[in-house]
Design an enzyme around this catalytic site. Structure first.
Site, short mmCIF file in Angstrom:
data_model
loop_
_atom_site.label_atom_id
_atom_site.label_comp_id
_atom_site.label_asym_id
_atom_site.label_seq_id
_atom_site.Cartn_x
_atom_site.Cartn_y
_atom_site.Cartn_z
N VAL A 264 -3.19 -7.77 -1.81
CA VAL A 264 -3.12 -7.13 -0.50
C VAL A 264 -3.77 -8.01 0.56
CG1 VAL A 264 -3.87 -5.14 0.84
CG2 VAL A 264 -2.97 -4.82 -1.47
N TYR A 265 -4.96 -8.50 0.26
CA TYR A 265 -5.66 -9.38 1.20
C TYR A 265 -4.83 -10.63 1.49
CZ TYR A 265 -9.18 -12.81 2.73
OH TYR A 265 -9.87 -13.78 3.41
N GLY A 266 -4.34 -11.28 0.44
CA GLY A 266 -3.56 -12.49 0.62
C GLY A 266 -2.28 -12.23 1.39
#
Length: 249
Positions: A154-156
């Site tokens: 999700v962050y990436g």
């Protein structure tokens, strides 16, 4: 005064997430180089401390609070900042989880803060730069936007979206004098990453050629370079400041 101090003389810079870590370092460095800096954050006390640090060395700064997960607050920040010459989209959040533990709320807040807030700030502030025929935007990305990292889907993904928007904005505004670039950092020793634990930070750092985490100042120098006239022919670039990738085999 030293010539270096004049590099951003007469310029106004907005740095999001400027009350700690890389953002704080970028705000103080830009102020030391002559810019009037709009320090963004959520905590007024921490913001006041950064402003005081900038002023103690002869710089100029002011604090504006905003919650970047709230689009109305983002637009308020843009209005309060006014006409800016440099926009540093540094603020971001990072939570790590596997697919089964990733929630809709987790996805939405990452996209809101890491991608939508920069989009809204660019939309509100960069047309003014283009009308004046000059300006620079620097977006803070991460190695995890292009290299798989466990638990960082999700962050990436949110940062990968920011990198693509960086390239699109570079095309949109380049002919009118505005450069848009990004810095993709590797592991950095900041208050936020230290909270995750020294073991986790060291483990990620071992995946770099330099075999250590970066200090915030090392990422700051890349940000300031891309914001400066020294990078006058660079736009649409994602500068890899990740400590290098080891060879395989």
């Amino acid at each position: 005064m030293p010539q270096e101090f004049q590099e951003f003389a007469g310029a106004t810079a907005l740095v999001t997430g400027a009350t700690a870590g890389i953002g704080r370092g970028a705000a103080l460095r830009l102020a030391a180089l002559g810019a009037e800096v709009v320090v963004h954050g959520r905590d007024a006390d921490r913001g006041a401390r950064v402003v005081a640090e900038a002023e103690a060395t002869g710089g100029r700064a002011r604090f504006v609070a905003a919650d970047l997960s709230d689009p109305g607050d983002v637009l308020h920040l843009a209005e309060a900042a006014g006409a800016v010459d440099v926009l540093v989209n540094n603020a971001g959040i990072y939570r790590f989880a596997g697919a089964a533990d990733s929630t809709a709320e987790m996805f939405d807040v990452h996209m809101a803060v890491n991608a939508r807030a920069p989009l809204l700030l660019v939309g509100a502030l960069v047309p003014g730069m283009a009308a004046r025929g000059r300006g620079a935007v620097v977006n803070l990305s991460t190695l995890a936007a292009s290299v798989p990292a466990r638990g960082a889907a999700v962050y990436g993904a949110s940062k990968a979206a920011l990198e693509l928007m960086t390239r699109v904005w570079a095309d949109e505004f380049g002919a009118r004098g505005v450069r848009v670039n990004a810095v993709a950092s590797g592991p950095v020793r900041t208050p936020g990453t230290v909270k995750m634990g020294e073991k986790a930070l060291t483990s990620v750092a071992r995946a770099t050629v330099l075999d250590r985490p970066a200090e915030p100042e090392e990422i700051v120098e890349a940000i300031v370079f891309l914001a400066s006239a020294r990078a006058g022919y660079i736009t649409g670039a994602v500068l890899d400041v990740s400590g290098g990738r080891p060879a395989i085999g």
